[in-house]
Write an enzyme that holds these catalytic residues in place. Structure first.
Site, mmCIF file in Angstrom:
data_model
loop_
_atom_site.group_PDB
_atom_site.id
_atom_site.type_symbol
_atom_site.label_atom_id
_atom_site.label_comp_id
_atom_site.label_asym_id
_atom_site.label_seq_id
_atom_site.Cartn_x
_atom_site.Cartn_y
_atom_site.Cartn_z
ATOM 1 N N ASP A 163 0.827 -1.003 -0.082
ATOM 2 C CA ASP A 163 -0.032 -0.118 -0.027
ATOM 3 C C ASP A 163 0.905 1.157 -0.061
ATOM 4 O OD1 ASP A 163 -1.996 1.791 0.063
ATOM 5 O OD2 ASP A 163 -3.096 0.973 1.614
HETATM 6 C C1 NOJ Z 1 -3.767 3.975 -0.002
HETATM 7 C C2 NOJ Z 1 -5.255 3.131 0.227
HETATM 8 O O1 NOJ Z 1 -5.063 2.328 1.281
HETATM 9 C C3 NOJ Z 1 -5.358 2.091 -0.957
HETATM 10 O O2 NOJ Z 1 -6.660 1.494 -0.849
HETATM 11 C C4 NOJ Z 1 -5.038 2.786 -2.078
HETATM 12 O O3 NOJ Z 1 -5.329 1.584 -3.238
HETATM 13 C C5 NOJ Z 1 -3.857 3.258 -2.301
HETATM 14 N N1 NOJ Z 1 -3.593 4.475 -1.458
HETATM 15 C C6 NOJ Z 1 -3.460 3.911 -3.750
HETATM 16 O O4 NOJ Z 1 -4.122 5.084 -4.029
#
Ligand code: NOJ
Length: 734
Positions: A294
Site C-alpha cells: 500500500d
Molecule cells: C492507500 C489506500 O489504502 C489504498 O486502498 C489505495 O489503493 C492506495 N492508497 C493507492 O491510492
C-alpha cells in the site's frame, strides 16, 4: 517531501539504468513471440535482464496526489521509462501512451509499464459504494457494474485497478467500512470473486479487461476502535475463519494481484508479513501473480516500530514476499546494495520480477502496449452504463421502517423535500469516486421532481453540522404546506473512506433537531439516509414514519430513490452490516460466538443489548411466505451431498425480489463457532402470487467445517442446523 523523494529516486534510477541501455537485439527474441507460453517468455526475458533492470520493475511511481494533473505530460517526460508501474492520474489514454512509448522504444528490452489506478466503485460512471453493493445481495449486478468500470478505466489508459477491497469490517467508526462488502466473510467472498471476474474478463489481454487487486492483505478491517492505520490484534483462528476467507475466494477467482495492508497484524505488519504473503498466499494458495505494497507502507515499517531505517524496511518487506513497492521509492535506492551485502537473495528478486512480468504478459501489454484514444462521448457515462448504475442503486437501498405502509407514495402526492442532502450531488458519490464529478449526478431533488406529478417543494433546513437553526422555520412552513415530508439526512462524502474515522456513528445533533422540528408540522415523515457506514438511529427511527437507507448511491441516486418512493421499484436491499443501537455497542455483528451466560445476564444496564437493525434485515412493499425447510436426508457422510429446499411465495400484490439467506450453526464444537454463519444466498424475482423453491446444495466439508490455525478445514461429526429465517432443520454428519 514526497516530491523530493520521488525525484531523488528518479535520478538514481536514470543513473543506474542508462548504463545498461544497449543496442537492440537483431532477431525477435522469444519473449517477444506471442505464440510462446507465458512462462517461456517470462524466463527468456528474465535471463536477459540486469540486476538494475530487474529492480526497476519492482517500483511503482506516482504522478503524485498533490501534482496538478495538467502537469502530467511534463512529469511523464522525466520519469524513468524502465519502471515497473505507474499510478496513473490522467483521465485519458494520451499521457499513458506517451509514457508507454518511451518504455517500449527508448529502453533496452522494451518492457511495458503497467498503469494502476483506484477504480473502486466506478471510474466516471460512479456506482453505489461497495458497502451498498453488498446490501444488494446481487453479485451478478455488482459484476455488471464492475464491467462498466473496467471498460471506462481501460480506455482512460488503466491496466490495473486497486480493487476489490474485501476487508471484513465490524466497526462502523472505521471510515473504510464504506469500501468493503460489510461484516460477513462469505458475502465479501462472493462479491469479491464476482468483481475480480468482472474486471479481468476471461482473458485479461482482451481490450476492456483490466487486472484486479485484492486488498488490503490482511486484517485491516480489524482496526482498533475504528481508528485508521493502527495495530490489529488478530488470532490465527480469526485470521483463518474471518479475515483470510474473502482473499482466498478472490485468489481462486483468479485475482492477478494483492495489496499488502498498512496494519500491524499481531506484531508483524502486513507489508513485512512472511506468513501471510509467502507461506499462505504464494505457497499454500499457489498464487503466481504479485503483491504490491500500500502507499508508503514499506516506509511505514519504521513508524510501526519494526525497521530502524529505510534500508532495513526494504529488506524486511521484500524478504517477506512484497514484490512491488508503491510510491515509497525505496526499493530502487536500496535493493542493489542489499543484494550485494547478501541480505536479499537474487532468487527473491527474480521471483518478484517473474510475478510482475507474468501479469504484464497475461494482460497482453507486450503485444498491445497502447490504448486506443477515444473521445469521452464514446467511453464514459454511456446510457446503458447509467441504466446499470440506476438498477444497482435501486437494489442496494434498504427499507428499514414503513409504518402504516406510508410508502410507496402516490405520484400526485405533494412532497416537501427537506434536508442538507436533498440537492447535494458530490455527497451521493461517496469516497474513492474515481473520476466521478458532481455534475454527472442526478440528485434527489431532480430525481424526485421528474417522477412526481406535482412540483416538489424544497427547503434545506440546515447544513450537515453546526448550530445554525435559522432554516428550520422555512422547513416547517414547507412541511406544513405538503402531504408528506421526505427528509434527506446523512453524511458528507468526506466523512467516510480512508483516514475518515468517527468517534460516534450518530448524525450531528443539528440533523436530529431538524427532524424534531419538521415533525411539528404534523405530516408523515419519510427519512432518506445517505451514509458510508451504519448510523445510530435511536432518535431518528422512532420519530420517522418510514426510513430508507440509500447509502451513497452514485450518479443515478436521485432516479433510483424516486423509483422506490413511488413504488416503480420494490425495495429489495438487505443489511450486510449490523446497525448498532448506539456507538457503545460496537463491535456488534451477527456471527458472534455464544456468551457464557444466556438469558438476562451479561446485558448492558443502560441500553438494549440487541442492535437497532440486524444483519440480513430489510423490508419490502410485498410480503413473502416461507414454507417448511426440508433436507434431502437428515444424515450425511463427510463426503456426501445434501440438498436443502424451501418454497417462498410472494403473497402480496406486487412483484418483488427476495433474497433467501441460508445459515448454518454448529452448536457444539471443540473450537467454539459463531451462533450463525451465512453459507449461501440467492436473490430471485417473484411475481405477485408466484411461488418458487430455493435450494442450497450442501457440501459438508465446504459448508459446515471451520478452519484450524493453519487454514485446513476441520469437519466434526455430529449435529448441525441449517437455518433460513426462523426455520431450522437438523443435519447429522456421520
Ligand atoms: C492507500 C489506500 O489504502 C489504498 O486502498 C489505495 O489503493 C492506495 N492508497 C493507492 O491510492
Amino acid at each position: 517531501m514526497r516530491k523530493t523523494l520521488l525525484l531523488a529516486g528518479i535520478a538514481l534510477c536514470c543513473a543506474d539504468v542508462s548504463s545498461t541501455v544497449d543496442a537492440k537485439t537483431p532477431s525477435l527474441p522469444p519473449y517477444k513471440d506471442a505464440g510462446l507460453p507465458v512462462e517461456t517468455r517470462v524466463e527468456d526475458l528474465l535471463s536477459r535482464m540486469t540486476l538494475q533492470e530487474k529492480i526497476a520493475q519492482l517500483n511503482q511511481y506516482s504522478l503524485g496526489s498533490n501534482d496538478n494533473v495538467n502537469n502530467n505530460g511534463e512529469i511523464v517526460n522525466v520519469l524513468p521509462p524502465e519502471i515497473g508501474s505507474l499510478l496513473y492520474t490522467a483521465d485519458d489514454a494520451v499521457s499513458r501512451n506517451a509514457m508507454q512509448r518511451r518504455a517500449m522504444e527508448e529502453t533496452r528490452l522494451g518492457i511495458p509499464i503497467i498503469f494502476g489506478y483506484d477504480t473502486i466503485h466506478g471510474y466516471r460512471t460512479i456506482f453505489p459504494i461497495p458497502l451498498a453493493q453488498g446490501a444488494s445481495w446481487n453479485p451478478d449486478l455488482a459484476g455488471e457494474a464492475a464491467r462498466v468500470a473496467a471498460i471506462e478505466s481501460y480506455y482512460a489508459g488503466i491496466d490495473w485497478t486497486f480493487s476489490p477491497m474485501v476487508d471484513v469490517a465490524r466497526d462502523p467508526r472505521w471510515g473504510r467500512v464504506a469500501e468493503g462488502y460489510g461484516e460477513d466473510p462469505y458475502l465479501a467472498s462472493v462479491f469479491g470473486a464476482a468483481t475480480v471476474e468482472a474486471y479481468q474478463g476471461g482473458d485479461m489481454s482482451e481490450p476492456g479487461n483490466i487486472a484486479s487487486c485484492l486488498k488490503h492483505y490482511v486484517g485491516y478491517g480489524a482496526s482498533e476502535a475504528g481508528r485508521d492505520y493502527v495495530y490489529t490484534e488478530i488470532s490465527r483462528q480469526s485470521l483463518w475463519n474471518t479475515y483470510l476467507l474473502p482473499f482466498e475466494a478472490g485468489v481462486k477467482a483468479g485475482a492477478a494481484t494483492l495489496m499488502s495492508s498498512f496494519n500491524d497484524i499481531s506484531g508483524i505488519p502486513g507489508s513485512a508479513n512472511h506468513y501471510t504473503m509467502t507461506e499462505v498466499l504464494k505457497e499454500k494458495w499457489a498464487h503466481d501473480g504479485f503483491v504490491v505494497s500500500d502507499w508508503n507502507s514499506v516506509l511505514q515499517l519504521i513508524d510501526q516500530g519494526m525497521a530502524p531505517d529505510e534500508k532495513t524496511a526494504v529488506e524486511y518487506a521484500i524478504n517477506a514476499g512484497l514484490d512491488m513497492d508503491m510510491v515509497d521509492n525505496l526499493y530502487m535506492p536500496h535493493l542493489e546494495a542489499l543484494v550485494k551485502e547478501g541480505r536479499v537473495s537474487e532468487d527473491r528478486i527474480d521471483d518478484a520480477v517473474r510475478r510482475i512480468l507474468r501479469v504484464k504478459f497475461r494482460l497482453g501489454l507486450f503485444e498491445h502496449p497502447y490504448v486506443e484514444e477515444k473521445p469521452e462521448s464514446e467511453r464514459i457515462l454511456l446510457p446503458e452504463s447509467l441504466e446499470t448504475a440506476k438498477e444497482l442503486a435501486v437494489e442496494t437501498m434498504v427499507l428499514l421502517k414503513n409504518e402504516n405502509g406510508i410508502l410507496p407514495l402516490e405520484p400526485d402526492t405533494k412532497v416537501a423535500l427537506i434536508g442538507p442532502l436533498a440537492k447535494s450531488r458530490m455527497d451521493l458519490l461517496g469516497s474513492w469516486r474515481g473520476r466521478g464529478r458532481g455534475e454527472d449526478v442526478v440528485n434527489i431533488y431532480d430525481g424526485l421532481s421528474r417522477a412526481m406529478e406535482k412540483p416538489v417543494e424544497y427547503a434545506a433546513g440546515c447544513d450537515f453540522e453546526g448550530s445554525d437553526t435559522t432554516g428550520f422555520a422555512e422547513a416547517v412552513k414547507t412541511a406544513s404546506a405538503s402531504d408528506v415530508v421526505v427528509l434527506c439526512l446523512g453524511e458528507k462524502y468526506s466523512w467516510s473512506g480512508e483516514n475518515a474515522s468517527r468517534s460516534t456513528i450518530a448524525l450531528p445533533q443539528l440533523q436530529e433537531q431538524l427532524l424534531a422540528a419538521v415533525k411539528r408540522a404534523g405530516k408523515p415523515v419519510v427519512v432518506l439516509l445517505s451514509n458510508g457506514r451504519p448510523i445510530d438511529l435511536t432518535r431518528i427511527s422512532p420519530a420517522a414514519d418510514a426510513v430508507l437507507e440509500i447509502w451513497q448511491p452514485g450518479v443515478m441516486g436521485g432516479p433510483a430513490v424516486a423509483d422506490i418512493l413511488i413504488g416503480k421499484a420494490n425495495p429489495s436491499g438487505r443489511l450486510n452490516i449490523t446497525f448498532p443501537y448506539t456507538t457503545g455497542q460496537i463491535p456488534i455483528y451477527y456471527n458472534h460466538r455464544s456468551p457464557a451466560r444466556k438469558g438476562t445476564q451479561g446485558r448492558y444496564q443502560d441500553i438494549p443489548s440487541t442492535p437497532m437493525y440486524e444483519f440480513g434485515y430489510g423490508l419490502s412493499y410485498t410480503s413473502y411466505d416461507y414454507g417448511p425447510l426440508t433436507l434431502s436426508s437428515d444424515t450425511c457422510s463427510a463426503d456426501g451431498k445434501i440438498t436443502a429446499s424451501i418454497t417462498v411465495t410472494n403473497s402480496g400484490d406486487i412483484d418483488g425480489k427476495e433474497t433467501v439467506q441460508w445459515y448454518i450453526c454448529d452448536p457444539y464444537s471443540k473450537t467454539t463457532r459463531p451462533v450463525k454463519e451465512l453459507k449461501h444466498f440467492e436473490k430471485k424475482l417473484l411475481r405477485a402470487g408466484e411461488s418458487c423453491t430455493f435450494e442450497f446444495e450442501i457440501d459438508p466439508l465446504r459448508d459446515l467445517s471451520f478452519r484450524d490455525t493453519e487454514g485446513n478445514p476441520v469437519l466434526e461429526s455430529g449435529d448441525y442446523y441449517i437455518i433460513v429465517k426462523d426455520r431450522k432443520a437438523r443435519l447429522t454428519i456421520e
